[in-house]
Design an enzyme around this catalytic site. Structure first.
Site, PDB file in Angstrom:
ATOM      1  N   GLN A 108      22.221 -16.738 -11.688  1.00  0.00           N
ATOM      2  CA  GLN A 108      22.469 -15.581 -10.812  1.00  0.00           C
ATOM      3  C   GLN A 108      21.225 -15.283  -9.969  1.00  0.00           C
ATOM      4  OE1 GLN A 108      25.401 -14.112 -10.411  1.00  0.00           O
ATOM      5  NE2 GLN A 108      24.661 -12.564  -8.990  1.00  0.00           N
TER       6      GLN A 108
ATOM      7  N   ASP B 272      28.248 -23.223  -7.972  1.00  0.00           N
ATOM      8  CA  ASP B 272      27.926 -22.351  -6.834  1.00  0.00           C
ATOM      9  C   ASP B 272      27.991 -23.126  -5.516  1.00  0.00           C
ATOM     10  OD1 ASP B 272      27.335 -19.617  -7.140  1.00  0.00           O
ATOM     11  OD2 ASP B 272      25.414 -20.040  -8.116  1.00  0.00           O
TER      12      ASP B 272
ATOM     13  N   LYS C  49      32.096 -12.178 -13.605  1.00  0.00           N
ATOM     14  CA  LYS C  49      32.377 -13.616 -13.648  1.00  0.00           C
ATOM     15  C   LYS C  49      32.869 -14.018 -15.035  1.00  0.00           C
ATOM     16  CE  LYS C  49      29.104 -14.449  -9.943  1.00  0.00           C
ATOM     17  NZ  LYS C  49      27.797 -14.859  -9.445  1.00  0.00           N
TER      18      LYS C  49
HETATM   19  N1  GUN Z   1      23.920 -13.553  -5.989  1.00  0.00           N
HETATM   20  C1  GUN Z   1      24.746 -13.006  -5.048  1.00  0.00           C
HETATM   21  N2  GUN Z   1      25.770 -13.842  -4.796  1.00  0.00           N
HETATM   22  C2  GUN Z   1      25.595 -14.939  -5.585  1.00  0.00           C
HETATM   23  C3  GUN Z   1      26.346 -16.132  -5.778  1.00  0.00           C
HETATM   24  O1  GUN Z   1      27.382 -16.390  -5.137  1.00  0.00           O
HETATM   25  N3  GUN Z   1      25.850 -17.000  -6.704  1.00  0.00           N
HETATM   26  C4  GUN Z   1      24.711 -16.756  -7.388  1.00  0.00           C
HETATM   27  N4  GUN Z   1      24.299 -17.670  -8.258  1.00  0.00           N
HETATM   28  N5  GUN Z   1      23.996 -15.666  -7.236  1.00  0.00           N
HETATM   29  C5  GUN Z   1      24.444 -14.751  -6.339  1.00  0.00           C
END
Ligand code: GUN
Length: 283
Positions: free
Chosen positions: A97, A120, A53
């Site tokens: 996350q 998100d 990211k």
């Molecule tokens: N863990 C797995 N996929 C995601 C996501 O799209 N966002 C977040 N914050 N954590 C994740």
């Protein structure tokens, strides 16, 4: 029939090219889109996603930082960190996350994030806005899937979309997004009886269960569109989806690969949401 492959990697490169120009214009106006990611503990998969990211943000000119907190961090300390970021005007997007350690309540954490910075799209306010057809941040994986379907001009309205999986991150919201697009939506999950009979009726099958290669051509109608959200690492280190790609390739009209499928699109939609947040477009 041999399916056409929807390459999410190539599509994401194309979208990111346009984003570079958009961010450059914002920077000329002294707006520097900024994403802060909070990473808790030492889960290698989470670390790898978070690094991805950050790398993608930098590619398009979005500034980003990672706040690393130990596995032992208390819920209170985490909530205090989020509060500080909520108040920091230079931070446009906040992402915690997942998954979190067991001693932290994920709902408390998601609800602590200012909905205007919830890139998100997980906050109940934003989920509610999405379900009622209001403009907001859409969850990144569902929005990535929608963008992939649109890129191939695949009609969604009136189609039967079957979702396999009902997580808060993918299954549930992607069904709602498809419903907003006028699809007829069916959810299947671990308690569903006679799943094959249901998935064989689908024009579009979206698979998000987290088990390697379990959905083969037996589950698929001739000419269906198959979207594979799974990212599973096998013991030999290779990445594979939830769909048996080779088997489905012979029967579907379109299929997404793993890797280079939905994964890169999820990150690209996070960048989209961060730019949108920096413009103050979600209130
Ligand atoms: N863990 C797995 N996929 C995601 C996501 O799209 N966002 C977040 N914050 N954590 C994740």
């Amino acid at each position: 029939m041999v399916a056409e492959i929807i390459n999410g990697k190539d599509l994401s490169v194309e979208i990111k090219e346009a984003m570079k120009d958009e961010v450059a214009v914002l920077r000329q106006q002294s707006i520097v889109p900024h994403l802060t990611v909070i990473l808790i503990g030492d889960n290698p998969a989470s670390r790898s996603y978070v690094n991805g990211k950050k790398r993608a943000s930098e590619e398009v000119g979005i500034s980003s930082d990672i706040i690393e907190l130990p596995e032992s961090v208390s819920e209170q300390e985490l909530l205090a960190t989020i509060q500080q970021l909520n108040q920091n005007e230079l931070v446009h997007g906040i992402l915690v996350q997942l998954p979190l350690p067991n001693h932290i309540d994920v709902d408390h954490v998601i609800e602590a994030i200012d909905p205007k910075k919830d890139v998100d799209g997980f906050h109940p306010i934003n989920i509610g806005k999405m379900m009622t057809g209001q403009d907001t941040f859409y969850p990144c994986t569902p929005y990535g899937i929608l963008t992939m379907l649109r890129s191939k001009n695949i009609t969604i309205a009136g189609k039967h979309v079957v979702i396999i999986g009902r997580s808060n991150i993918v299954g549930k919201p992607v069904g709602q997004l498809m419903l907003q697009e006028d699809a007829t939506v069916t959810y299947c999950h671990s308690k569903t009886k006679g799943m094959k009979e249901i998935t064989r009726l689908a024009d579009i099958v979206i698979v998000a269960i987290g088990k390697p290669n379990v959905i083969d051509s037996d589950y698929i109608k001739d000419g269906a569109v198959v979207i594979d959200v799974g990212i599973n690492r096998l013991e030999n280190g290779t990445l594979t989806g939830d769909v048996d790609f080779d088997s489905v390739l012979e029967k579907a009209s379109y299929v997404t690969p793993v890797p280079r499928g939905v994964g890169p699109m999820t990150i690209t939609m996070l960048l989209h949401n961060t730019i949108k947040a920096s413009k103050g477009l979600v209130t």
